[in-house]
Design an enzyme around this catalytic site. Structure first.
Site, PDB file in Angstrom:
ATOM      1  N   TYR A 123     -62.276  -2.124  89.727  1.00 24.51           N
ATOM      2  CA  TYR A 123     -62.770  -1.315  90.974  1.00 24.51           C
ATOM      3  C   TYR A 123     -64.089  -1.842  91.383  1.00 24.51           C
ATOM      4  O   TYR A 123     -64.457  -1.868  92.621  1.00 24.51           O
ATOM      5  CB  TYR A 123     -62.899   0.192  90.908  1.00 24.51           C
ATOM      6  CG  TYR A 123     -62.984   1.038  91.948  1.00 24.51           C
ATOM      7  CD1 TYR A 123     -62.029   1.541  92.617  1.00 24.51           C
ATOM      8  CD2 TYR A 123     -64.192   1.266  92.625  1.00 24.51           C
ATOM      9  CE1 TYR A 123     -61.962   2.524  93.866  1.00 24.51           C
ATOM     10  CE2 TYR A 123     -64.420   1.924  93.909  1.00 24.51           C
ATOM     11  CZ  TYR A 123     -63.089   2.883  94.156  1.00 24.51           C
ATOM     12  OH  TYR A 123     -63.326   3.359  95.365  1.00 24.51           O
ATOM     13  N   LYS A 170     -54.709   0.747  79.544  1.00 18.79           N
ATOM     14  CA  LYS A 170     -53.479  -0.190  79.646  1.00 18.79           C
ATOM     15  C   LYS A 170     -53.697  -1.292  78.565  1.00 18.79           C
ATOM     16  O   LYS A 170     -53.483  -2.478  78.736  1.00 18.79           O
ATOM     17  CB  LYS A 170     -53.218  -0.808  80.954  1.00 18.79           C
ATOM     18  CG  LYS A 170     -52.065  -1.359  81.101  1.00 18.79           C
ATOM     19  CD  LYS A 170     -50.749  -0.678  81.304  1.00 18.79           C
ATOM     20  CE  LYS A 170     -49.510  -1.307  81.543  1.00 18.79           C
ATOM     21  NZ  LYS A 170     -48.344  -0.572  81.481  1.00 18.79           N
ATOM     22  N   ASP A 203     -49.592   4.200  82.859  1.00 13.16           N
ATOM     23  CA  ASP A 203     -48.400   4.609  83.671  1.00 13.16           C
ATOM     24  C   ASP A 203     -47.800   5.661  82.794  1.00 13.16           C
ATOM     25  O   ASP A 203     -47.092   6.554  83.756  1.00 13.16           O
ATOM     26  CB  ASP A 203     -47.320   3.265  83.359  1.00 13.16           C
ATOM     27  CG  ASP A 203     -47.317   2.681  82.225  1.00 13.16           C
ATOM     28  OD1 ASP A 203     -48.159   2.829  81.417  1.00 13.16           O
ATOM     29  OD2 ASP A 203     -46.410   1.575  82.053  1.00 13.16           O
ATOM     30  N   ASP A 227     -59.981   6.471  89.712  1.00 15.97           N
ATOM     31  CA  ASP A 227     -59.667   6.457  91.085  1.00 15.97           C
ATOM     32  C   ASP A 227     -58.298   7.097  91.334  1.00 15.97           C
ATOM     33  O   ASP A 227     -58.129   8.214  92.240  1.00 15.97           O
ATOM     34  CB  ASP A 227     -60.112   5.227  91.644  1.00 15.97           C
ATOM     35  CG  ASP A 227     -59.935   5.142  93.240  1.00 15.97           C
ATOM     36  OD1 ASP A 227     -60.693   6.087  93.767  1.00 15.97           O
ATOM     37  OD2 ASP A 227     -59.257   4.402  93.860  1.00 15.97           O
TER      38      ASP A 227
END
Ligand code: NAD
Length: 331
Positions: A123, A170, A203, A227
């Protein structure tokens, strides 16, 4: 008397800020607001979206309340939110999402707090074009930033009587960057044996949050995942109109809602001021004004429970200022 920097921002920012200011004044906390223009308006007036005196004002006052700021998509000036967080080293972004009585949602017992790393990761927008037809973004994760955000999450859990911290990553795919974040989270967890710790792949976490949000408590995550999950969690509890936030560093703290400037509603006094009012409640608690914070929260809950003087997003037809005035009347 406190002196606090106020950044009303763009779009719906000025109108929800006016509503929040009125509620805070009614709660009896004397504040001298040092108001500054940022974002689109500052760009038009002085040629920069983040004039230097804004940073200086927050550094001096140590606390700011901020409305949303429009950031052009794709081209144009860079996000002032990212710049503020970086320049003031506001490394922890706290975004609570809880169900309030009176707000119709698909879920009843959500009470999660996202603790988002705020200074690095994907980000941060460290990116460039590679020729004309390719682009590269650099994701940096450091031990230092991962350690302090994980420690912040566990300290937050401890102080607020929370039972569990979930680290989101992840690391199965991004073995270096997210792998480092996860291994640091595991190390820090060992310092807090009384708090349960677990990790989830981002996920799977999204699936879990939609199916069983009541299973989650404090969630710590790198910047971009935090976010995205905070909008998801806002959606679980009634939308962006009710999702507050705080950016905390060692030297300063900036309190702002999760939502953006919603330009299509600007100037209509239609937007819900709740997210900003709840951000102000977080600010008052940060200042040690527990009683005033509680007074505002109780009055807000009473208004939500009644469900009459609420804005369009909560199924009502009240204007934002009308909602604020009803909150004041309840105090
Ligand atoms: P947004 O949050 O502004 O709006 C999305 C939708 O959510 C709105 O159309 C509206 O339906 C609803 N909404 C948001 N706030 C609401 C409120 N207080 N009351 C009622 N409904 C509300 O997101 P966007 O449209 O993706 O972004 C608009 C601009 O805001 C962009 O320029 C973006 O960069 C900026 N933005 C700023 C911040 C910030 O300053 N912290 C955060 C997110 C987006």
């Amino acid at each position: 008397m406190y002196t606090i920097t106020l950044l009303p921002g763009d779009g719906i920012g000025p109108e929800i800020t006016a509503a929040a200011k009125k509620v805070i004044a009614a709660a009896g906390v004397p504040i001298n607001w040092e108001e500054h223009v940022v974002g689109e308006q500052a760009m038009a007036a002085v040629g920069t979206p983040l004039p230097e005196e804004v940073i200086a004002s927050i550094r001096k006052n140590k606390v700011a309340l901020k409305g949303p700021v429009t950031t052009p998509i794709g081209t144009g000036f860079r996000s002032i939110n990212v710049a503020l967080r970086k320049q003031l080293d506001l490394y922890a972004n706290i975004r609570p999402a809880r169900t309030y009585p009176g707000i119709k949602t698909r879920y009843q017992q959500v009470d999660v707090v996202i603790v988002r790393e705020n200074t690095e990761g994907l980000y941060a927008g460290v990116e460039h074009m590679v020729g004309e037809d390719a682009a590269e973004s650099i994701k940096i994760i450091t031990r230092k930033a991962s350690e302090r955000i994980c420690r912040f999450a566990f300290n937050y859990a401890q102080k607020n009587n929370r039972r569990k911290v979930t680290a989101v990553h992840k690391a199965n795919i991004m073995k270096c960057t997210d792998g480092l974040f996860l291994s640091v989270a595991r190390e820090i967890a060992q310092e807090y044996p009384e708090i349960e710790f677990e990790d989830r792949i981002i996920d799977n976490m999204c699936l879990q949050l939609v199916q069983k949000p009541e299973n989650y408590d404090v969630i710590v995550a790198p910047n971009l995942y935090g976010d995205i999950m905070s909008d998801l969690c806002a959606g679980l509890v009634g939308g962006l109109g009710v999702a507050p936030g705080a950016n905390i560093g060692e030297e300063a703290a900036v309190f702002e809602p999760v939502h953006g400037s919603a330009p299509k509603y600007a100037g209509q006094d239609k937007a819900n001021p709740t997210a900003l009012i709840l951000s102000a409640v977080m600010m008052l608690r940060h200042l040690g004004e527990q009683a005033a914070a509680q007074r505002i929260e109780n009055a807000l809950v009473a208004v939500l429970t009644e469900g009459r003087a609420v804005t369009y997003d909560l199924g009502g037809s009240a204007k934002g200022m009308e909602m604020a005035e009803t909150i004041i009347a309840k105090m």
